[in-house]
Design a protein around this motif. Structure first.
Motif, PDB file in Angstrom:
ATOM      1  N   THR A  37      47.967 -41.790 -84.757  1.00 10.47           N
ATOM      2  CA  THR A  37      47.079 -41.399 -85.852  1.00 10.47           C
ATOM      3  C   THR A  37      45.760 -40.803 -85.376  1.00 10.47           C
ATOM      4  O   THR A  37      45.149 -40.025 -86.106  1.00 10.47           O
ATOM      5  CB  THR A  37      46.798 -42.598 -86.768  1.00 10.47           C
ATOM      6  N   ASP A 112      54.567 -45.486 -91.997  1.00  9.11           N
ATOM      7  CA  ASP A 112      53.944 -46.652 -91.380  1.00  9.11           C
ATOM      8  C   ASP A 112      54.827 -47.881 -91.656  1.00  9.11           C
ATOM      9  O   ASP A 112      54.456 -48.770 -92.420  1.00  9.11           O
ATOM     10  CB  ASP A 112      52.541 -46.828 -91.964  1.00  9.11           C
ATOM     11  N   PHE A 117      49.027 -49.111 -89.404  1.00  9.10           N
ATOM     12  CA  PHE A 117      47.956 -48.175 -89.758  1.00  9.10           C
ATOM     13  C   PHE A 117      47.274 -48.660 -91.042  1.00  9.10           C
ATOM     14  O   PHE A 117      46.044 -48.632 -91.155  1.00  9.10           O
ATOM     15  CB  PHE A 117      48.532 -46.761 -89.928  1.00  9.10           C
TER      16      PHE A 117
END
Length: 162
Positions: A37, A112, A117
């Motif tokens: 990310t 995810d 995340f």
């Protein structure tokens, strides 16, 4: 005195949220490959990050509204949309199919599956949407969706363009 304490607490929370940065977490991209990310930060283009789930009707309505407005918005400001499915590994195929069926082709789709995340971004409810500047700093956030609230996202993006 009570009002002063409440005001200071609010400012502290607001300042903390606005100074938060995108964490480095591994998720899957639309092709099933590992994606970090932190690579979302490109120092060129701000982004809208939307956490959603297949079982969350407001999430889907919000992403559809953003998708519908996106061509017009891109005429006013440059930005990207990152849609992060929080569905677990059993529901990822459904999430991929839903994204394709809704035509969210212009979004960066992330999955995810372990909600890492989601936890790193301190998301507890969906939909949760963030506007992030070119350096990865969160400048706007909201939870929930009401028709028309997507316009606040464009306003936040436009402020970054000035």
């Amino acid at each position: 005195m009570k009002a002063l304490i409440v005001s200071i607490a609010f400012l502290f929370v607001a300042f903390t949220c606005m100074m938060a940065q995108i964490p480095s977490v591994k998720v899957e991209d639309s092709k099933g490959a590992q994606f970090n990310t932190s690579s979302l930060i490109n120092h060129k283009t701000p982004m809208i990050i939307s956490f959603w789930a297949t079982t969350c009707k407001p999430c889907i309505r919000e992403l559809d509204a953003i998708n519908e407005q996106m061509p017009d918005w891109l005429g006013e400001a440059e930005f990207r949309v990152v849609a992060v499915s929080t569905d677990d590994s059993r529901s990822t195929a459904k999430a991929r199919s839903m994204a394709e069926g809704h035509g969210w082709d212009d979004f960066v789709m992330l999955y995810d599956k372990n909600q890492e995340f989601m936890r790193a971004m301190n998301v507890s409810l969906t939909p949760q949407v963030f506007v992030v500047d070119v350096d990865g700093k969160i400048v706007y956030s909201h939870t929930g969706y009401a028709p028309g609230s997507e316009r606040e996202l464009l306003k936040a993006i436009q402020k970054l363009q000035k």
